[in-house]
Design an enzyme around this catalytic site. Structure first.
Site, PDB file in Angstrom:
ATOM      1  N   GLU A  12      28.558 -25.670   5.635  1.00  0.00           N
ATOM      2  CA  GLU A  12      27.101 -25.819   5.452  1.00  0.00           C
ATOM      3  C   GLU A  12      26.425 -25.452   6.770  1.00  0.00           C
ATOM      4  OE1 GLU A  12      24.587 -26.897   3.083  1.00  0.00           O
ATOM      5  OE2 GLU A  12      23.399 -26.374   4.849  1.00  0.00           O
ATOM      6  N   ASP A  27      27.882 -21.151   9.914  1.00  0.00           N
ATOM      7  CA  ASP A  27      27.374 -20.034   9.122  1.00  0.00           C
ATOM      8  C   ASP A  27      28.486 -19.531   8.196  1.00  0.00           C
ATOM      9  OD1 ASP A  27      26.643 -17.553   8.186  1.00  0.00           O
ATOM     10  OD2 ASP A  27      25.814 -16.856  10.095  1.00  0.00           O
ATOM     11  N   GLY A  28      28.251 -19.661   6.888  1.00  0.00           N
ATOM     12  CA  GLY A  28      29.266 -19.271   5.900  1.00  0.00           C
ATOM     13  C   GLY A  28      29.647 -17.809   5.964  1.00  0.00           C
ATOM     14  N   ASP A  77      27.053 -22.400  -3.126  1.00  0.00           N
ATOM     15  CA  ASP A  77      25.994 -23.315  -3.577  1.00  0.00           C
ATOM     16  C   ASP A  77      24.855 -23.215  -2.575  1.00  0.00           C
ATOM     17  OD1 ASP A  77      24.414 -25.282  -4.579  1.00  0.00           O
ATOM     18  OD2 ASP A  77      25.717 -26.943  -3.983  1.00  0.00           O
ATOM     19  N   SER A  78      24.080 -22.152  -2.715  1.00  0.00           N
ATOM     20  CA  SER A  78      23.076 -21.845  -1.693  1.00  0.00           C
ATOM     21  C   SER A  78      21.676 -22.000  -2.242  1.00  0.00           C
ATOM     22  CB  SER A  78      23.258 -20.394  -1.247  1.00  0.00           C
ATOM     23  OG  SER A  78      22.857 -19.535  -2.296  1.00  0.00           O
TER      24      SER A  78
END
Ligand code: AG3
Length: 281
Positions: free
Chosen positions: A107, A144-145, A162-163
């Site tokens: 996240e 940061d994904g 899941d953004s």
């Protein structure tokens, strides 16, 4: 008597609203404006940059649908990556699967995790364990994904995004380049799922994401579901790598989960899509 409401405005003046009793919390995090309201009939409401993320009463209509179709279509999901999902609802559903050995949540915004832990009755015990590094099968990384996935030296069976909407901090999560790094980091057989916006109000965003995913994954599926709190129907996109049929799910494993919204025995009903949208896809 004055009635108070929170309304999320979508394009063309389409609104989704809740009557609210009060605003419990608001802050500007490093990435976005975060608000939490007490609603009249749906528990607490989490809002990011003016957009509804969840209501406590009904959040499962999103989290069950984002998580279980892919988890039950995969024959043996052991390693799962969640990108976003700072409220913990998605990871909570992932960890209900006994096959899962390790699930990592990346996240970007620590503020979302903190506020969810403090105010929301969604996954606060899980978030507490994650923060204290006391969840044996789960890990929380604040980061940061996009960067995480690019640099990851492990592989995943399922990747769940899941953004927030494909504008602002989440924009890159809907790019072809990102889909490529996700594809690379999936095991030989793997599934990728992302929420993809309102079918009626973000149709172009859905089409763009679908087209970009088609360039990368072996097969791409779209589906939709009515989510409480969003401008429904809401769309989801699934990218498949290798030999998995997303049209079939393990109904036996599904039965053990005792789900409330997603019905594995009626999996095929997910694929409903208004005709004009299907014609564009
Ligand atoms: N993720 C956000 C879905 C997008 C909502 N968009 C909107 N309301 N415009 C949900 C977070 C819950 N884990």
């Amino acid at each position: 008597e004055k009635e108070r409401a929170f309304i999320e405005w979508y394009p063309r003046g389409y609104g989704v609203g809740f009557k609210v009793k009060e605003r419990l919390f608001e802050t500007q995090t490093e990435y976005q404006r975060l608000e939490i309201y007490e609603t009249e009939g749906f528990g607490k409401l989490l809002v990011l940059d003016g957009t509804v993320q969840l209501v406590e009463v009904g959040e499962e209509s999103y989290h069950e649908v984002l998580v279980h179709p892919v988890m039950l279509a995969h024959p043996n999901p052991r390693r799962v990556l969640v990108i976003g999902g700072g409220d913990g609802g998605t990871l909570r559903e992932v960890l209900r699967h006994k096959t899962v050995e390790k699930a990592t949540m990346v996240e970007i915004d620590e503020g979302v995790v903190e506020a969810s832990y403090l105010y929301l009755d969604v996954a606060s015990e899980l978030l507490d364990r994650l923060i204290k590094k006391g969840e044996p099968r789960g890990e929380l990384i604040i980061g940061d994904g996009v960067k995480y996935l690019r640099e990851a030296d492990e592989r995943f069976d399922v990747i769940i995004v899941d953004s927030t909407d494909p504008v602002g901090p989440a924009k890159l999560l809907f790019s072809e380049e990102f889909y490529r790094s996700a594809y690379e980091k999936l095991n030989e057989r793997g599934l990728y799922i992302t929420q993809a916006g309102s079918v009626y109000l973000f149709t172009n965003e859905l089409l763009d994401a679908y087209k970009a995913m088609k360039k990368v994954f072996d097969r791409v599926y779209y589906f939709s579901f009515p989510v409480i709190g969003y401008a429904s129907p809401w769309s989801f996109l699934v990218g498949v790598k290798g030999d998995i049929d997303f049209r079939k799910v393990d109904v036996e494993r599904g039965r053990e989960l005792e789900l409330y919204y997603y019905d594995p025995e009626r999996h095929e009903t997910l694929f409903q899509m208004p005709k004009y949208v299907r014609d564009l896809l």
